[in-house]
Design a protein around this motif. Structure first.
Motif, short mmCIF file in Angstrom:
data_model
loop_
_atom_site.label_atom_id
_atom_site.label_comp_id
_atom_site.label_asym_id
_atom_site.label_seq_id
_atom_site.Cartn_x
_atom_site.Cartn_y
_atom_site.Cartn_z
N UNK A 89 9.42 2.08 5.34
CA UNK A 89 8.81 2.12 5.83
C UNK A 89 8.13 3.04 6.49
N UNK A 90 6.62 2.83 6.77
CA UNK A 90 5.87 3.24 7.04
C UNK A 90 5.00 4.13 5.77
N UNK A 91 5.44 4.27 4.90
CA UNK A 91 4.82 4.62 3.31
C UNK A 91 4.40 3.12 2.86
N UNK A 92 4.92 1.84 2.58
CA UNK A 92 4.92 1.27 1.85
C UNK A 92 5.56 1.53 0.28
N UNK A 93 4.63 1.24 -0.69
CA UNK A 93 5.57 1.10 -2.29
C UNK A 93 5.11 2.64 -2.75
N UNK A 94 5.65 3.86 -1.84
CA UNK A 94 5.82 5.04 -2.10
C UNK A 94 6.69 4.87 -2.85
N UNK A 95 7.34 4.44 -3.89
CA UNK A 95 8.36 4.52 -5.11
C UNK A 95 8.24 4.03 -5.95
N UNK A 96 7.26 2.75 -5.82
CA UNK A 96 6.62 2.06 -7.06
C UNK A 96 7.44 0.58 -7.58
N UNK A 97 8.26 0.55 -6.75
CA UNK A 97 8.77 -0.81 -6.75
C UNK A 97 7.93 -1.58 -7.13
N UNK A 98 6.75 -2.24 -6.15
CA UNK A 98 6.35 -3.09 -6.59
C UNK A 98 5.90 -3.06 -8.14
N UNK A 346 2.02 9.08 -3.67
CA UNK A 346 2.49 8.29 -4.68
C UNK A 346 2.94 6.79 -4.22
N UNK A 347 2.15 6.18 -3.53
CA UNK A 347 2.33 4.90 -3.08
C UNK A 347 0.83 4.53 -3.82
N UNK A 348 -0.29 5.01 -3.10
CA UNK A 348 -1.32 5.42 -4.07
C UNK A 348 -1.66 5.10 -5.41
N UNK A 349 -0.72 5.99 -6.09
CA UNK A 349 -0.43 6.16 -7.42
C UNK A 349 -0.21 4.76 -8.02
N UNK A 350 0.52 4.02 -7.11
CA UNK A 350 1.11 3.00 -7.31
C UNK A 350 0.26 1.38 -8.19
N UNK A 351 -1.12 1.48 -7.55
CA UNK A 351 -1.61 0.89 -8.40
C UNK A 351 -2.80 1.78 -8.49
N UNK A 352 -2.86 2.28 -9.33
CA UNK A 352 -4.04 3.01 -9.93
C UNK A 352 -3.60 2.50 -11.30
N UNK A 353 -4.92 3.25 -12.22
CA UNK A 353 -5.01 2.44 -12.93
C UNK A 353 -4.47 3.77 -14.59
#
Length: 387
Positions: A89-98, A346-353
């Motif tokens: 909640x409020x952080x999106x995929x900040x644990x990288x579950x995507x 970390x949420x941003x990192x879960x969609x990085x290169x």
């Protein structure tokens, strides 16, 4: 007797062929985060991919609308690839579950594509609500893992660790009931429930100084009265208990109950202590399989090491699975080690290169390990022998 050597080159080629599609899945989940037990679009996306590949999909598993299984094959051995897809909640995929979801999906699709008649089944398990809801515990209760020979998944993190130092944890509700009174009009008639709850915090603070490594209790007051000029007749707190092992968690829960009971007797209140969450058991790493996975991952240039002694990285419902089935849960870094999950960074990192490279590497290693489980009877025997 062991089967023929798995076609690792074919695995790599198949992963490369699917890499863009899997990254698109990871990014789609990342852009559309859904929280625990509400991951309807995520479950639809993932089951659609599996169904399109010919997997037999079951939805609403364990009466959870966003849980599913997808099976290719019918007999044992069965290897399970675990997918998580809930966001914070409020952080999106900040644990990288995507990334966990895309990796489990990719590994299942790749194994199915290259198995060439290998006996056994590939089972993709969609488990909702890892973030506090305990989806895997419900799936365990529904028998999803009863005939599974190995359960495989990975977790993005800030370390490259071959196994996960995950603790046991559970939430408890503590209630004290006293007697209301006016603090100046009839103070001797009051029994202060809030005083009992505050004393519990004091006792637990003293207890915390002598708890073993990995154990702690963290609490909050959820109800402490309704007016300052009334002695509270009801006080309630919520306490999170965490311990290095499930047995140590049980000991900690017993100490919480004993403490509350002693305070209630001393002050004159009644008390209640009850669990209010699913219990997460500690993770039992299957070293045979985790080291097997680590060996495959080195082909992508990623070396996994043992975790730093004495460092714990939270809790997860994979612990409940690992009590019954040989399981792996390695961490593979998508940020530098000075970062932390459950943060916007970390949420941003879960969609990085870097995450994209990790996803491709992990899918190949998971698929190769899954094929080994299906083909190698000796590997399965060693995994169960050290379970």
């Amino acid at each position: 007797m062991s089967g023929p050597k798995p076609p690792y080159r074919r695995v790599r080629d198949e992963v490369a062929r699917r890499a863009e599609e899997l990254w698109a899945v990871a990014c789609a989940l990342h852009a559309d985060p859904e929280t625990a037990f509400a991951e309807h679009r995520a479950a639809a996306l993932l089951t659609g991919k599996l169904e399109g590949a010919g997997f037999e999909v079951r939805r609403n598993v364990a009466d959870l609308p966003t849980a599913f299984t997808a099976r290719s094959g019918r007999e044992r051995p069965t290897v399970a690839l675990l997918l998580e897809y809930d966001a914070l909640p409020g952080l999106g995929h900040a644990c990288g579950h995507n990334l966990i979801a895309a990796a489990g999906l990719g590994a299942a699709l790749v194994v199915d594509a290259v198995r060439d008649g290998t006996e056994g089944s590939v089972l993709a398990v969609g488990s909702p609500a890892e973030e506090g809801g305990g989806g895997k515990a419900f799936l365990m209760g529904a028998g999803v893992f009863d005939d599974v020979d190995a359960a495989l998944m990975f977790h993005p993190g800030v370390h490259d660790w071959v196994r996960a130092p995950l603790t046991a944890q559970q939430q408890y509700r503590v209630v004290f009931r006293g007697r209301a009174a006016h603090p100046t009009g009839n103070p001797t008639e009051g029994i202060d429930a809030l005083a009992a709850l505050i004393e519990l915090f004091n006792v637990l603070s003293a207890l915390g100084r002598r708890l073993p490594a990995g154990s702690h209790i963290q609490g909050i007051i959820t109800h402490g009265g309704t007016a300052t000029n009334v002695v509270p007749d009801l006080a309630e707190g919520r306490f999170g208990l965490r311990a290095a092992t499930t047995a140590a968690l049980d000991d900690l829960a017993a100490q919480l109950h004993t403490s509350a009971e002693g305070i209630a007797q001393a002050i004159g209140t009644s008390f209640e202590v009850e669990p209010v969450s699913v219990r997460y058991e500690h993770f039992r790493d299957n070293r045979v399989l985790s080291e097997h996975f680590a060996g495959h991952l080195t082909r992508a240039g990623i070396t996994l090491t043992p975790p730093v002694p004495g460092v714990y990285l939270g809790s997860s419902d994979i612990g409940n699975v690992s009590d019954r089935v040989p399981a792996i849960h390695p961490f593979v870094a998508i940020t530098d080690s000075d970062g932390s999950d459950h943060t916007p960074e970390f949420a941003a990192a879960a969609a990085c290169e870097r995450a994209r490279h990790v996803l491709t590497a992990v899918v190949e290693a998971l698929a190769s390990t899954a094929l080994d489980v299906l083909r190698d009877t000796d590997l399965r025997a060693r995994a169960w022998g050290r379970h």
